[in-house]
Design an enzyme around this catalytic site. Structure first.
Site, short mmCIF file in Angstrom:
data_model
loop_
_atom_site.label_atom_id
_atom_site.label_comp_id
_atom_site.label_asym_id
_atom_site.label_seq_id
_atom_site.Cartn_x
_atom_site.Cartn_y
_atom_site.Cartn_z
N ALA A 158 52.18 55.68 48.87
CA ALA A 158 50.89 56.37 48.68
C ALA A 158 49.91 55.83 49.72
CB ALA A 158 50.37 56.21 47.26
N HIS A 191 46.43 50.96 54.71
CA HIS A 191 47.81 50.60 55.07
C HIS A 191 48.05 50.81 56.57
CE1 HIS A 191 48.62 51.76 50.70
NE2 HIS A 191 49.12 50.55 50.78
N GLN A 231 56.61 44.00 39.05
CA GLN A 231 55.20 43.62 39.01
C GLN A 231 54.37 44.51 38.08
OE1 GLN A 231 55.03 44.23 43.42
NE2 GLN A 231 52.96 44.92 43.05
N GLU A 281 43.63 42.07 52.96
CA GLU A 281 42.71 41.14 52.29
C GLU A 281 42.15 41.75 51.00
OE1 GLU A 281 39.66 39.97 55.01
OE2 GLU A 281 41.00 38.60 56.08
N GLN A 336 46.77 37.94 46.14
CA GLN A 336 48.16 38.17 46.56
C GLN A 336 48.41 37.57 47.95
OE1 GLN A 336 50.46 41.99 46.11
NE2 GLN A 336 49.74 42.36 48.16
N SER A 349 42.28 52.18 48.28
CA SER A 349 43.38 51.74 47.41
C SER A 349 44.13 52.97 46.94
CB SER A 349 42.80 51.01 46.19
OG SER A 349 43.76 50.95 45.15
O1 PAF Z 1 50.34 45.10 47.73
C1 PAF Z 1 51.35 45.78 47.43
O2 PAF Z 1 51.43 46.95 47.73
C2 PAF Z 1 52.49 45.12 46.67
O3 PAF Z 1 52.03 44.18 45.77
C3 PAF Z 1 53.56 44.53 47.59
C4 PAF Z 1 53.02 43.40 48.46
C5 PAF Z 1 54.15 45.61 48.50
C6 PAF Z 1 54.72 43.95 46.76
O4 PAF Z 1 55.32 44.93 45.97
#
Ligand code: PAF
Length: 290
Positions: A37, A42, A66, A153, A158, A190
């Site tokens: 997505a 990204h 997750q 960031e 994470q 996001s």
């Molecule tokens: O930030 C994300 O999209 C996810 O947490 C990641 C780092 C790809 C791990 O699944």
């Protein structure tokens, strides 16, 4: 501009072969793990990977480990075709699209846990989350064997947990943080912004506005406890259903800084927030200093 063709790889063995071939030819590999997505945020990470390596791999894998039961694993947006077009246009060389069985082969029982840091902040509200992230990222690193990997960031906790994992386990990978991309009202880009209704979208910019105001107040010596309370009121008044936390932390350890002492001059700190707008949980953060 001529669009590059993009190679899709679905297995660990094929990806490792591709990376071996590149490295034998003297190439370096930049890696951007994602859950798809894709948006401008990204793509800016892919651009950063390209600046730091001669070849780029982006992975798309919605990682079940997750998500807790009841979270949005089933409804998480999946847009493979559009994602591939965006990555091709960005000049990414390979997209890694493993299935669940490739990432977690039958009987897989090995997890990676970055203790302490994973139990703070978001970890309080999503106790499974960072264990699932560290586990899948460690596996992705072993599949892609990159020289550098780029994480946004926007997901600051994470990013710091991955840095710690890489240091602790000695992965020979340089971790780079990519700046948060924002909409014109400041809302951090996001994939979950797609869940917002029109009214929620109008309110959503309040999280950034509150953090920005808080960062200015902290920079002139206001007490963190007062600033956190003001930011929380700002976000709730804008229409958020609840605030999970507004926290001021040491960026390295993520430990909370005291509420009753102004920020020390020239000491980096990070301000982080998480809150609910209807059924959507938003997070954001800013660097602060005095
Ligand atoms: O930030 C994300 O999209 C996810 O947490 C990641 C780092 C790809 C791990 O699944």
């Amino acid at each position: 501009m001529t669009e590059k063709t993009i190679t899709v790889v679905r297995t660990r063995v094929a990806l490792q072969q591709q990376v071996r071939d590149w490295k034998a030819a003297g190439e370096t590999v930049g890696f951007v793990p994602t859950m798809g997505a894709l948006h401008g945020g990204h793509i800016s990470l892919v651009e950063k990977a390209k600046e730091n390596a001669s070849r780029t791999i982006t992975s798309i894998f919605v990682n079940p480990a997750q998500f807790a039961p009841g979270e949005d694993f089933d409804t998480y947006p999946r847009r493979e075709e559009g994602d591939l077009a965006l990555l091709a246009a960005a000049g990414c060389d390979v997209v890694y699209l493993p299935g669940v069985a490739e990432m977690y082969p039958d009987g897989s029982v090995t997890d990676v846990r970055v203790n302490a840091m994973s139990d703070l902040l978001d970890g309080v509200y999503r106790p499974h989350f960072f264990y699932g992230v560290a586990t899948v990222v460690a596996r992705l690193f072993l599949h892609a064997q990159p020289d550098v990997a780029v994480f946004g960031e926007k997901d600051f906790q994470q990013l710091q947990i991955i840095r710690r994992m890489v240091d602790d386990l000695g992965f020979p990978i340089r971790i780079i943080g990519g700046e948060t991309r924002r909409e014109p009202d400041g809302l951090a880009q996001s994939s979950r912004n797609l869940y917002l209704s029109a009214a929620e979208r109008r309110a959503a910019g309040a999280m950034y506005a509150a953090l920005h105001r808080a960062s200015v107040r902290l920079s002139i010596g206001a007490l963190p406890g007062d600033v956190r309370a003001e930011a929380q009121a700002h976000i709730l008044n804008a229409g958020f259903r609840s605030v999970d936390y507004i926290a001021l932390v040491d960026p390295g350890t993520l430990a909370a800084l005291p509420d009753d002492v102004p920020l020390a001059p020239d000491t980096p700190a990070r301000l982080l927030a998480a809150g609910w707008l209807g059924r959507t949980r938003l997070i954001d953060n800013l660097s602060v200093s005095r």
